[in-house]
Design an enzyme around this catalytic site. Structure first.
Site, PDB file in Angstrom:
ATOM      1  N   HIS A  31      40.839  35.908  49.426  1.00 16.44           N
ATOM      2  CA  HIS A  31      40.278  35.121  50.534  1.00 16.44           C
ATOM      3  C   HIS A  31      38.761  34.990  50.367  1.00 16.44           C
ATOM      4  CE1 HIS A  31      43.822  36.908  52.988  1.00 16.44           C
ATOM      5  NE2 HIS A  31      44.092  35.637  52.823  1.00 16.44           N
ATOM      6  N   LYS A  55      54.329  36.885  64.927  1.00 10.74           N
ATOM      7  CA  LYS A  55      54.039  37.778  63.790  1.00 10.74           C
ATOM      8  C   LYS A  55      53.101  38.870  64.242  1.00 10.74           C
ATOM      9  CE  LYS A  55      53.854  34.902  59.646  1.00 10.74           C
ATOM     10  NZ  LYS A  55      52.828  34.435  58.721  1.00 10.74           N
ATOM     11  N   ARG A 104      47.597  29.658  45.370  1.00 12.90           N
ATOM     12  CA  ARG A 104      47.837  30.616  44.280  1.00 12.90           C
ATOM     13  C   ARG A 104      48.875  30.003  43.344  1.00 12.90           C
ATOM     14  NH1 ARG A 104      48.352  35.131  48.781  1.00 12.90           N
ATOM     15  NH2 ARG A 104      49.294  33.267  49.630  1.00 12.90           N
ATOM     16  N   SER A 142      47.849  39.561  51.137  1.00 13.45           N
ATOM     17  CA  SER A 142      47.669  40.617  52.134  1.00 13.45           C
ATOM     18  C   SER A 142      48.882  41.545  52.197  1.00 13.45           C
ATOM     19  CB  SER A 142      47.428  40.009  53.507  1.00 13.45           C
ATOM     20  OG  SER A 142      46.269  39.234  53.490  1.00 13.45           O
TER      21      SER A 142
HETATM   22  P1  ADP Z   1      48.310  35.732  52.844  1.00 10.91           P
HETATM   23  O1  ADP Z   1      48.787  36.598  53.972  1.00 10.91           O
HETATM   24  O2  ADP Z   1      49.416  35.182  51.990  1.00 10.91           O
HETATM   25  O3  ADP Z   1      47.209  36.356  52.036  1.00 10.91           O
HETATM   26  P2  ADP Z   1      46.788  33.972  54.667  1.00 10.91           P
HETATM   27  O4  ADP Z   1      47.503  33.226  55.739  1.00 10.91           O
HETATM   28  O5  ADP Z   1      45.928  35.081  55.152  1.00 10.91           O
HETATM   29  O6  ADP Z   1      47.794  34.413  53.547  1.00 10.91           O
HETATM   30  O7  ADP Z   1      45.945  32.975  53.763  1.00 10.91           O
HETATM   31  C1  ADP Z   1      45.057  32.008  54.196  1.00 10.91           C
HETATM   32  C2  ADP Z   1      44.800  31.041  53.061  1.00 10.91           C
HETATM   33  O8  ADP Z   1      44.243  31.744  51.959  1.00 10.91           O
HETATM   34  C3  ADP Z   1      46.044  30.346  52.504  1.00 10.91           C
HETATM   35  O9  ADP Z   1      45.691  29.021  52.148  1.00 10.91           O
HETATM   36  C4  ADP Z   1      46.380  31.131  51.272  1.00 10.91           C
HETATM   37  O10 ADP Z   1      47.084  30.358  50.328  1.00 10.91           O
HETATM   38  C5  ADP Z   1      44.985  31.483  50.791  1.00 10.91           C
HETATM   39  N1  ADP Z   1      44.979  32.659  49.925  1.00 10.91           N
HETATM   40  C6  ADP Z   1      45.462  33.877  50.205  1.00 10.91           C
HETATM   41  N2  ADP Z   1      45.299  34.719  49.147  1.00 10.91           N
HETATM   42  C7  ADP Z   1      44.696  33.981  48.180  1.00 10.91           C
HETATM   43  C8  ADP Z   1      44.265  34.256  46.837  1.00 10.91           C
HETATM   44  N3  ADP Z   1      44.484  35.445  46.272  1.00 10.91           N
HETATM   45  N4  ADP Z   1      43.677  33.260  46.139  1.00 10.91           N
HETATM   46  C9  ADP Z   1      43.498  32.048  46.704  1.00 10.91           C
HETATM   47  N5  ADP Z   1      43.888  31.707  47.947  1.00 10.91           N
HETATM   48  C10 ADP Z   1      44.481  32.666  48.686  1.00 10.91           C
END
Ligand code: ADP
Length: 173
Positions: A31, A55, A104, A142
């Site tokens: 992130h 959630k 990703r 996450s």
């Molecule tokens: P997650 O729980 O899967 O990490 P989130 O809802 O918190 O997802 O993610 C918010 C945004 O950040 C989404 O667009 C997700 O695809 C993106 N994201 C999450 N992890 C990564 C990463 N490692 N690299 C790039 N983008 C990411």
């Protein structure tokens, strides 16, 4: 009005801002990478922690906001907020037209694609933009962070250094 004042006014009218929404439960280096790169492209980047009543996360919404704030102190044009409604309503409320999302692997694509199409249907004036993950964050999410920490795994290089200790302590079994 002097030319500089005029230019300043015009400049603020032309400011391009984007909203980067997600659950951030908790924020990872994946992130943070998107936030850092987004903050270079946009004049202002707003990280929005979206509350999904269905959630229940590991961290409360306020904790997630706090963890993000502690991870972005070096980024002056990034703000963090939480929001409990429809994403497009947030964008309309703050007069912003860009949603920034990270991508990703291929597995993200279908979900992101349908969300972007739905938002486009609801609010055609709002554009979703995608930023490709960096190679080293390809498999970082996450949920794996939580699993790893639960069993006492080392989160170094996976979550921002500023929150490493607290996240490990909080998630450890
Ligand atoms: P997650 O729980 O899967 O990490 P989130 O809802 O918190 O997802 O993610 C918010 C945004 O950040 C989404 O667009 C997700 O695809 C993106 N994201 C999450 N992890 C990564 C990463 N490692 N690299 C790039 N983008 C990411």
């Amino acid at each position: 009005m002097g030319i500089l004042a005029w230019f300043g006014m015009k400049r603020s009218l032309l400011m391009i801002s984007a909203v980067y929404p997600g659950s951030f439960d908790p924020i990872t280096n994946g992130h943070l990478d998107i936030i850092e790169r987004g903050s270079v492209i946009f004049d202002e980047l707003i990280v929005a922690v979206l509350c999904n009543p269905d959630k229940k996360g590991a961290f409360a919404i306020d904790e997630r906001v706090d963890l993000i704030n502690r991870s972005i102190v070096h980024l002056k044009n990034v703000k963090v907020l939480s929001y409990g409604g429809l994403l497009i309503n947030l964008l309309r409320e703050i007069n912003c037209r860009i949603i920034l999302r990270g991508l990703r692997a291929v597995s993200d694509f279908e979900n992101e694609f349908s969300m972007a199409l739905m938002n486009d249907h609801l609010a055609p004036e709002i554009e979703t933009m995608f930023m490709m993950t960096s190679m080293k964050h390809l498999y970082l999410r996450s949920s794996s962070i939580k699993e790893l920490a639960y069993f006492g795994g080392d989160l170094k290089d996976l979550v921002p250094d500023a929150i490493l200790y607290d996240v490990e302590k909080r998630l450890k079994k």
